[in-house]
Write a protein that holds these residues in place. Sequence first.
Motif, short mmCIF file in Angstrom:
data_model
loop_
_atom_site.label_atom_id
_atom_site.label_comp_id
_atom_site.label_asym_id
_atom_site.label_seq_id
_atom_site.Cartn_x
_atom_site.Cartn_y
_atom_site.Cartn_z
N UNK A 32 0.82 -1.21 0.00
CA UNK A 32 0.00 0.00 0.00
C UNK A 32 0.86 1.26 0.00
N UNK A 33 1.86 1.31 0.83
CA UNK A 33 2.67 2.52 0.96
C UNK A 33 3.69 2.69 -0.16
N UNK A 34 4.40 1.63 -0.48
CA UNK A 34 5.48 1.76 -1.46
C UNK A 34 4.94 1.92 -2.88
N UNK A 35 3.88 1.19 -3.23
CA UNK A 35 3.34 1.31 -4.59
C UNK A 35 2.72 2.69 -4.78
N UNK A 36 1.91 3.14 -3.80
CA UNK A 36 1.29 4.47 -3.94
C UNK A 36 2.33 5.58 -3.88
N UNK A 37 3.45 5.34 -3.19
CA UNK A 37 4.52 6.33 -3.11
C UNK A 37 5.52 6.25 -4.25
N UNK A 38 5.34 5.27 -5.14
CA UNK A 38 6.24 5.14 -6.28
C UNK A 38 7.61 4.57 -5.94
N UNK A 39 7.75 3.96 -4.75
CA UNK A 39 9.01 3.37 -4.31
C UNK A 39 9.06 1.93 -4.82
N UNK A 40 9.39 1.79 -6.11
CA UNK A 40 9.27 0.50 -6.78
C UNK A 40 10.63 -0.01 -7.25
N UNK A 41 10.85 -1.31 -7.14
CA UNK A 41 12.13 -1.87 -7.59
C UNK A 41 12.16 -2.04 -9.11
N UNK A 42 13.34 -2.32 -9.62
CA UNK A 42 13.49 -2.71 -11.01
C UNK A 42 13.47 -4.23 -11.02
N UNK A 43 12.59 -4.79 -11.82
CA UNK A 43 12.45 -6.24 -11.86
C UNK A 43 13.50 -6.84 -12.79
N UNK A 44 14.24 -7.79 -12.27
CA UNK A 44 15.26 -8.45 -13.07
C UNK A 44 14.92 -9.92 -13.30
N UNK A 45 13.65 -10.27 -13.10
CA UNK A 45 13.21 -11.64 -13.34
C UNK A 45 13.01 -11.86 -14.84
N UNK A 46 12.70 -13.08 -15.21
CA UNK A 46 12.44 -13.39 -16.62
C UNK A 46 11.22 -12.65 -17.15
N UNK A 47 10.37 -12.15 -16.25
CA UNK A 47 9.16 -11.44 -16.68
C UNK A 47 9.42 -9.96 -16.99
N UNK A 48 10.47 -9.40 -16.43
CA UNK A 48 10.81 -7.98 -16.62
C UNK A 48 9.60 -7.07 -16.36
N UNK A 49 8.99 -7.26 -15.19
CA UNK A 49 7.81 -6.47 -14.83
C UNK A 49 8.12 -4.99 -14.73
N UNK A 50 7.21 -4.16 -15.19
CA UNK A 50 7.27 -2.71 -15.01
C UNK A 50 6.21 -2.35 -13.99
N UNK A 51 6.64 -2.12 -12.76
CA UNK A 51 5.70 -1.88 -11.67
C UNK A 51 5.02 -0.52 -11.76
N UNK A 52 5.44 0.32 -12.69
CA UNK A 52 4.78 1.61 -12.90
C UNK A 52 3.31 1.45 -13.23
#
Length: 148
Positions: A32-52
């Motif tokens: 709740x806090x990190x996603x709404x605050x934009x404190x998101x990691x860079x995904x380095x998995x095979x999926x290459x998720x963009x949490x934006x």
Amino acid sequence: MTETKSKVKLSQWDALLLESLRSQGWSDQDLLHRVTGGDLPVDESKYEFDYGQLAALADEQPELFRRAVLDGYQIKYNTIRGIRSWIDVALGIEAKLELEEGREAVEAELTEDEYSLLLGVLSFGWQITGGSAADGNAKVYTIEPVQR
């Protein structure tokens, strides 16, 4: 009489993004806090998720995002490969994909708790069958489209 709330509906991709962050050890409050605050990691998995995209959902539909995190969700529309990916990301289980003509299915060894989690998120039109004994306390289940 108690009113029951139905689960919110998430796209398959948003569900994968959410479960990917959970798999990194994020609690509900972290989400709740990190996603709404934009404190998101860079995904380095095979999926290459963009949490934006998940942050955009939280910004545009904050109540839906909050309920999905705290109360659970159901996926709006599943694909066969999306189900396999959800099992991988959310449960850490490598499921087997069957793509024979006329028979598309995912086969996975699941515990009762994992089975319940998957059953709760699957979209309309999918069923889980089987439950034959495997190793330990897991059983082999088949997830496939409902035949009409």
